[in-house]
Design a protein around this motif. Structure first.
Motif, short mmCIF file in Angstrom:
data_model
loop_
_atom_site.label_atom_id
_atom_site.label_comp_id
_atom_site.label_asym_id
_atom_site.label_seq_id
_atom_site.Cartn_x
_atom_site.Cartn_y
_atom_site.Cartn_z
N THR A 163 -8.78 3.07 -6.34
CA THR A 163 -8.29 4.42 -6.02
C THR A 163 -9.13 5.04 -4.91
O THR A 163 -8.60 5.64 -3.97
CB THR A 163 -8.33 5.31 -7.28
OG1 THR A 163 -7.76 4.60 -8.38
CG2 THR A 163 -7.54 6.58 -7.05
N ALA A 164 -10.44 4.87 -5.01
CA ALA A 164 -11.32 5.41 -3.96
C ALA A 164 -11.06 4.73 -2.63
O ALA A 164 -11.12 5.38 -1.57
CB ALA A 164 -12.78 5.22 -4.38
N THR A 165 -10.75 3.43 -2.67
CA THR A 165 -10.45 2.70 -1.43
C THR A 165 -9.22 3.28 -0.74
O THR A 165 -9.19 3.46 0.48
CB THR A 165 -10.22 1.21 -1.73
OG1 THR A 165 -11.42 0.66 -2.27
CG2 THR A 165 -9.85 0.45 -0.47
N VAL A 166 -8.19 3.59 -1.54
CA VAL A 166 -6.97 4.19 -0.98
C VAL A 166 -7.31 5.50 -0.28
O VAL A 166 -6.90 5.74 0.87
CB VAL A 166 -5.93 4.45 -2.10
CG1 VAL A 166 -4.71 5.17 -1.52
CG2 VAL A 166 -5.50 3.15 -2.76
N LEU A 167 -8.07 6.34 -0.96
CA LEU A 167 -8.42 7.64 -0.39
C LEU A 167 -9.29 7.51 0.85
O LEU A 167 -9.14 8.25 1.82
CB LEU A 167 -9.13 8.48 -1.44
CG LEU A 167 -8.28 8.87 -2.66
CD1 LEU A 167 -9.16 9.45 -3.76
CD2 LEU A 167 -7.19 9.86 -2.26
N THR A 205 0.79 -1.23 0.00
CA THR A 205 0.00 0.00 0.00
C THR A 205 0.83 1.28 0.00
O THR A 205 0.29 2.36 -0.24
CB THR A 205 -0.91 0.02 1.24
OG1 THR A 205 -0.08 0.00 2.43
CG2 THR A 205 -1.84 -1.18 1.26
N SER A 206 2.12 1.17 0.27
CA SER A 206 2.93 2.37 0.49
C SER A 206 2.91 3.32 -0.69
O SER A 206 2.73 4.54 -0.53
CB SER A 206 4.38 1.97 0.80
OG SER A 206 5.19 3.12 0.97
N GLY A 207 3.08 2.79 -1.90
CA GLY A 207 3.13 3.65 -3.08
C GLY A 207 1.82 4.37 -3.32
O GLY A 207 1.79 5.57 -3.64
N SER A 208 0.71 3.66 -3.16
CA SER A 208 -0.61 4.26 -3.37
C SER A 208 -0.88 5.34 -2.33
O SER A 208 -1.43 6.40 -2.64
CB SER A 208 -1.71 3.19 -3.33
OG SER A 208 -1.50 2.22 -4.33
#
Length: 535
Positions: A494-498, A470-473
């Motif tokens: 992408t929405a999950t990351v945010l 997950t680090s890069g995202s």
């Protein structure tokens, strides 16, 4: 002996009290048929069946048994259990055999140690499963000692993996199965006031249940379209409401049956109908199933941008039935995505994920209009390979990028996180290495470009996010959040990351669509748009 006692007598826990499971090869049928998200992985909020199956798996493993897990997923034969196996691997140590190769499966079963667990591929790929012909299971059963059914939810069907298989091995029930039978048996035996609540669109077996339980319960509360059957039979006008063609004449006046006393029909009231994908017509763009509903309405509004790239009845064919318009969120997304390529200044595109698909078309279309295209995830491997780098055992999409491979606007990672969690420069990748995330130097490079951008469009994670890389995202999300640029993102991952980094409110536009966003940016329109504006 009642059914509850019989099932408990044949429980695997009861068996283990009298016999050792140490070294036993156990063929275990579970039900992990779980809906997958748009990213093709298990949604943690939908994992309840998987978690329930762990009780028996962990019990067998702890008792020293070797466990061979079988299940199904979806309805299509080609659907695969890999996302389920991947999710289970986060909870337990489990192997997975992606192909139903009998010789390989037998070898793996023979090699299993005490407590080991493996999962086989979707058993509904075989016609014999639904035909209750266990021939396809014979060789696997021959390599096992006992069979355990922990799939209560499919045991109403005479399928080979729950029925015919019992002729091949001594058979028992799993912990979850016993728990469900016991609980359901007890539900009509308890003292006091018992109430039944039934809803949905069609009666089916629910009518048999209602009739059987009426003598033993105090109330039956009926909602959904089922209530319309009673209302109609009791003399009420149900208008154009859906009604099941069911004979309830023998129970229609039963005083225990309580139906809705008022329906939502006032100004400002809102109702939600059941899942429209239960109808074949939805995905076939046949709005026949919607006609009666449309006849009861005055206008249609599409506020589902995220599915409007598909010619489905509820976004396309339905527009032939009613005057049609767009919702506020839909207009907002179209306006924002249209503007993304029209803005002045430095525009940067960020693409990640595993496969190109429409993303390649988007990249090629936007290259003349942008300053930079930062490529992460497995997409970067395609460029690295074509640029002469050794990508080791990393996943690479089979995509032709020969016409853009040397484009100077395209920036790919300069270092990566490998399978051991180590940081490796892309020019030092060994044959056995797997690149699973962008490295810290790439994070800095992308951060620098993002900070200098006026407009940013981001779709897709920078690493294998679902497996913990997950680090890069997260770094890209934080860079976008802190950048002065106008930022547009889209796609479920992408929405999950945010969402998970609590940064979603810092982004100017978060599109609800993944595929829809890409298709709109490439084509400039969507089927759901043309259905309304193209009339």
């Amino acid at each position: 002996m009642n059914i509850k006692d019989k099932v408990e007598q044949y429980s695997i826990e009861q068996y283990a009290k009298q016999h050792s499971l140490q070294g036993k090869k156990v063929l275990l049928r579970i039900d992990v048929n779980t809906p997958l998200g748009e990213n093709g992985v298990v949604d943690p909020y939908e994992d309840w069946r998987i978690m329930a199956s762990l009780k028996t798996i962990n019990f067998l493993s702890s008792e020293g048994a070797s466990v061979v897990v079988i299940s199904h997923i979806g309805r299509a034969k080609e659907e695969r259990l890999k996302p389920i196996a991947d999710y289970l691997s986060q909870k337990i140590t489990i192997g997975y055999i992606p192909h139903f190769d009998e010789s390989l499966i037998q070898e793996r079963i023979e090699a299993l140690g005490h407590g080991d667990v493996i999962m086989l591929e979707n058993i509904r790929q075989f016609d014999g499963e639904e035909n209750n012909d266990a021939e396809y299971l014979k060789n696997i059963a021959n390599a096992c000692d006992i069979y355990v059914n922990d799939a209560f939810s499919v045991s109403h069907r005479k399928h080979a993996s729950v029925h015919a298989v019992t002729s091949l091995l001594p058979s028992y029930f799993g912990i979850q199965f016993v728990h469900e039978v016991s609980s359901l048996y007890d539900v009509t035996k308890r003292e006091g006031t018992t109430s039944l609540i039934l809803g949905g669109a069609k009666f089916g077996t629910k009518l048999d249940l209602l009739k059987k339980m009426l003598p033993h319960i105090s109330y039956a509360m009926i909602g959904g379209a089922l209530a319309n059957v009673f209302l109609k039979e009791r003399g009420f006008n149900i208008g154009a409401s859906y009604v099941d063609d069911t004979d309830i004449s023998d129970i229609v006046d039963n005083e225990k049956i309580i139906v809705m006393i008022d329906a939502i029909e006032g100004h400002g009231d809102v109702i939600m109908l059941e899942n429209i994908r239960q109808f074949d017509g939805e995905e076939n763009n046949d709005a026949e199933y919607l006609k009666n509903i449309a006849n009861a309405c005055d206008i249609y509004v599409n506020d589902a941008f995220s599915v409007s790239h598909r010619k489905h009845a509820s976004v396309h064919a339905v527009t032939s039935l009613l005057p049609s318009y767009f919702g506020i969120q839909f207009v907002h997304e179209v306006s924002s995505l249209y503007d993304v390529t029209k803005r002045e200044g430095t525009t940067s595109l960020i693409l990640g994920g595993a496969k190109f698909g429409t993303k390649l078309d988007l990249l090629k279309k936007m290259l003349p209009h942008i300053s930079y295209a930062m490529i992460g995830g497995a997409l970067a491997n395609v460029f690295l390979k074509e640029r002469g780098f050794n990508i080791g055992a990393s996943y690479v999409d089979d995509t032709d990028i020969s016409d853009i491979v040397d484009n100077e606007k395209i920036i790919v990672m300069i270092d990566a996180i490998d399978q051991d969690g180590d940081v490796v420069s892309v020019d030092e990748i060994q044959n056995h290495d797997v690149m699973l995330d962008i490295g810290p130097e790439t994070e800095k490079l992308f951060e620098h470009i993002i900070a200098a951008s006026d407009t940013i469009l981001w779709n897709g994670p920078m690493g294998k996010y679902e497996d913990g890389y997950t680090s890069g995202s997260i770094s890209v999300a934080e860079s976008c959040a802190h950048a002065p640029a106008w930022v547009v993102t889209g796609g479920g991952d992408t929405a999950t990351v945010l969402q998970e980094t609590n940064l979603i409110d810092t982004i100017d536009v978060v599109s609800t669509g993944g595929g829809a966003m890409l298709d709109f940016l490439v084509e400039g329109t969507l089927p759901g748009i043309e259905a309304i504006v193209g009339k």
